[in-house]
Each structure stands twice: as structure tokens, then as C-alpha cells.
Write a protein that holds these residues in place. Sequence first.
Motif, short mmCIF file in Angstrom:
data_model
loop_
_atom_site.label_atom_id
_atom_site.label_comp_id
_atom_site.label_asym_id
_atom_site.label_seq_id
_atom_site.Cartn_x
_atom_site.Cartn_y
_atom_site.Cartn_z
N THR A 141 0.82 -1.20 0.00
CA THR A 141 0.00 0.00 0.00
C THR A 141 0.86 1.26 0.00
N ASP A 142 1.96 1.24 0.76
CA ASP A 142 2.84 2.41 0.80
C ASP A 142 3.42 2.73 -0.57
N SER A 143 3.86 1.71 -1.29
CA SER A 143 4.44 1.93 -2.63
C SER A 143 3.41 2.46 -3.61
N VAL A 144 2.24 1.83 -3.60
CA VAL A 144 1.19 2.24 -4.55
C VAL A 144 0.69 3.64 -4.22
N SER A 145 0.47 3.92 -2.94
CA SER A 145 -0.05 5.25 -2.57
C SER A 145 0.95 6.35 -2.92
N PHE A 146 2.24 6.09 -2.77
CA PHE A 146 3.27 7.07 -3.14
C PHE A 146 3.16 7.40 -4.63
N ASP A 147 3.09 6.37 -5.47
CA ASP A 147 2.96 6.59 -6.92
C ASP A 147 1.64 7.27 -7.28
N PHE A 148 0.58 6.89 -6.57
CA PHE A 148 -0.74 7.48 -6.83
C PHE A 148 -0.73 8.98 -6.53
N PHE A 149 -0.18 9.36 -5.39
CA PHE A 149 -0.15 10.77 -5.03
C PHE A 149 0.73 11.57 -5.99
N ASN A 150 1.80 10.97 -6.47
CA ASN A 150 2.61 11.65 -7.50
C ASN A 150 1.83 11.81 -8.80
N PHE A 151 1.03 10.82 -9.14
CA PHE A 151 0.21 10.88 -10.35
C PHE A 151 -0.83 12.00 -10.25
#
Length: 114
Positions: free
Chosen positions: A101-111
Motif C-alpha cells: 500500500t505504501d508503494s502504490v499510494s506514493f505513486d498514486f499521489f505523485n500521479f
Amino acid sequence: MNDKLMQSQKRLHDSLFELYMQDGLELYLAGTRGLKRELIIQLETSALSPEKGEIIHYYAVNRWDEEDEFDEWAKPLVALSAEAERILGVTNGQLAHCRSTDSVSFDFFNFIKF
């Protein structure tokens, strides 16, 4: 060359030059995504209430550019209940191969901040 076509090309050239001179280079380089970006966001949690679960599905799409999209599932820290699996239509086995979740949320917020 046809006179009308030459005039049209000159107007196009002049318009592009004017855009460039008015700091339009950044807009031009951004392409259609730079012109209009309105995101539709959908998040799904691992439990039946947000307080008890974590976000495991991150989805966002630009309503003006369907290629400008983020869609990824994340592996939850705690396994889904049978009821949550039924409602979400995804199993713990399928989520086992996903990123954290941490990895995906980081990429999501950058997107979404683009």
C-alpha cells in the motif's frame, strides 16, 4: 502553391509563434494533459468501513484524456474477510502479488499532483 493555403499556413505559424512568446512553450510541451485535467478518483478499502481497513485500490482517470490514468491494486497488511472478497470481487490470492500500500499510494499521489 495555392494563395489561400499559403495564407493559412502563415496564420498558423504566426499563432504558434505568439503562443511561444507568451510562455506557451510549457503548455505546448505538456500536450493535451496540460490543457485540461479533471480527475475522477475512486478508492476502495480492505474492510467494510474506512476506519477498519486500508486503501487497496487506487484509481484515477482524467475525464478529458482516458490515457491519463492510474489503476492499481495494493496488497493489504491484513487479509480481506470473505465478505470483503465477495463485495470487492477480488481475492487475497490475487492481492498477494500486488505491491505494498505504501508503494502504490506514493505513486498514486505523485500521479494526481501532476
